[in-house]
Motif scaffolding. Structure first.
Motif, mmCIF file in Angstrom:
data_model
loop_
_atom_site.group_PDB
_atom_site.id
_atom_site.type_symbol
_atom_site.label_atom_id
_atom_site.label_comp_id
_atom_site.label_asym_id
_atom_site.label_seq_id
_atom_site.Cartn_x
_atom_site.Cartn_y
_atom_site.Cartn_z
ATOM 1 N N THR A 148 -30.562 42.384 33.294
ATOM 2 C CA THR A 148 -30.918 43.717 32.813
ATOM 3 C C THR A 148 -31.278 44.617 33.982
ATOM 4 O O THR A 148 -31.190 45.828 33.878
ATOM 5 N N ASN A 149 -31.677 43.998 35.098
ATOM 6 C CA ASN A 149 -32.030 44.768 36.282
ATOM 7 C C ASN A 149 -31.870 43.879 37.513
ATOM 8 O O ASN A 149 -32.125 42.680 37.463
ATOM 9 N N CYS A 150 -31.457 44.480 38.628
ATOM 10 C CA CYS A 150 -31.334 43.761 39.891
ATOM 11 C C CYS A 150 -32.020 44.569 40.982
ATOM 12 O O CYS A 150 -32.021 45.797 40.952
ATOM 13 N N ALA A 151 -32.597 43.875 41.951
ATOM 14 C CA ALA A 151 -33.245 44.530 43.085
ATOM 15 C C ALA A 151 -33.022 43.683 44.330
ATOM 16 O O ALA A 151 -33.050 42.451 44.274
ATOM 17 N N VAL A 152 -32.823 44.367 45.449
ATOM 18 C CA VAL A 152 -32.647 43.698 46.731
ATOM 19 C C VAL A 152 -33.998 43.633 47.425
ATOM 20 O O VAL A 152 -34.789 44.576 47.364
ATOM 21 N N SER A 153 -34.270 42.517 48.094
ATOM 22 C CA SER A 153 -35.538 42.353 48.803
ATOM 23 C C SER A 153 -35.621 43.308 49.989
ATOM 24 O O SER A 153 -34.621 43.907 50.389
ATOM 25 N N ASP A 154 -36.808 43.406 50.565
ATOM 26 C CA ASP A 154 -37.007 44.274 51.728
ATOM 27 C C ASP A 154 -36.130 43.864 52.906
ATOM 28 O O ASP A 154 -35.679 44.711 53.670
ATOM 29 N N SER A 155 -35.889 42.571 53.051
ATOM 30 C CA SER A 155 -35.045 42.101 54.155
ATOM 31 C C SER A 155 -33.572 42.409 53.904
ATOM 32 O O SER A 155 -32.764 42.360 54.822
ATOM 33 N N ASN A 201 -20.648 43.491 37.072
ATOM 34 C CA ASN A 201 -21.355 44.502 36.303
ATOM 35 C C ASN A 201 -22.591 43.905 35.657
ATOM 36 O O ASN A 201 -22.557 42.769 35.195
ATOM 37 N N LYS A 202 -23.665 44.686 35.613
ATOM 38 C CA LYS A 202 -24.890 44.248 34.957
ATOM 39 C C LYS A 202 -24.772 44.510 33.461
ATOM 40 O O LYS A 202 -24.124 45.452 33.017
ATOM 41 N N ARG A 203 -25.449 43.679 32.678
ATOM 42 C CA ARG A 203 -25.449 43.851 31.242
ATOM 43 C C ARG A 203 -26.277 45.065 30.845
ATOM 44 O O ARG A 203 -25.911 45.819 29.962
ATOM 45 N N GLY A 204 -27.401 45.274 31.508
ATOM 46 C CA GLY A 204 -28.332 46.323 31.133
ATOM 47 C C GLY A 204 -28.015 47.682 31.678
ATOM 48 O O GLY A 204 -28.860 48.544 31.698
ATOM 49 N N ARG A 205 -26.817 47.929 32.147
ATOM 50 C CA ARG A 205 -26.380 49.184 32.741
ATOM 51 C C ARG A 205 -27.237 50.300 32.338
ATOM 52 O O ARG A 205 -27.286 51.320 32.155
#
Length: 155
Positions: free
Chosen positions: A65-72, A151-155
């Motif tokens: 539903t959501n994706c995020a990249v780490s600080d690195s 593609n993400k499901r939670g677009r």
């Protein structure tokens, strides 16, 4: 004078020399075939592992539903919602060990997805995640190992 049956010393030396050349050639051919077989088996193994890693990455991103990249910039956090609860999955890149892991963030052991990785890139877009994984090829620098977009499901 009647000739005795058998071989002369010269005939025996020539026959042994020819036999040694033929046996050496056969040994070289068998050794080359074995090394080619080993290299082919290794390439098939790496190809299968790469395919499995791509399938796993795509499956989790598509279910997210959501994706995020780490600080690195090397790890991807994936938020999942199922019938029972929301939880997070981490695609973690170990820069020291040059490995990509799947971590369920619940205390269970990490799952190894791919080895011998020199770098990884995650690019988030509104609809999904693009990823590229590189391997350090001796003498030529980083070469793309695999890449994809999901593609993400939670677009």
């Amino acid at each position: 004078m009647k000739r005795s049956k058998g071989m002369t010393l010269m005939e025996l030396l020539i026959a042994m020399g020819l036999s040694a050349i033929i046996m050496s050639s056969a040994f070289v051919i068998v050794r080359f075939s074995a090394s080619t077989y080993d290299a082919t088996v290794q390439a098939i193994h790496e190809n299968n592992n790469t395919s499995d890693a791509v399938d796993i990455i795509n499956r989790y991103i598509r279910a997210s539903t959501n994706c995020a990249v780490s600080d690195s910039g090397k790890d991807l956090y994936i938020s999942l919602n199922d019938e029972n609860a929301a939880h997070t999955v981490l695609l973690a890149f170990d820069n020291d060990g040059k490995k990509l892991f799947l971590d369920f963030c619940d205390g269970s052991p990490k799952t190894l997805l791919s080895e011998n990785i020199s770098d990884i890139e995650w690019t988030l877009s509104a609809n999904g995640v693009k990823y590229t994984v590189y391997r350090d090829e001796t003498g030529i620098g980083n070469a793309k190992l695999f890449s994809g977009y999901a593609n993400k499901r939670g677009r």
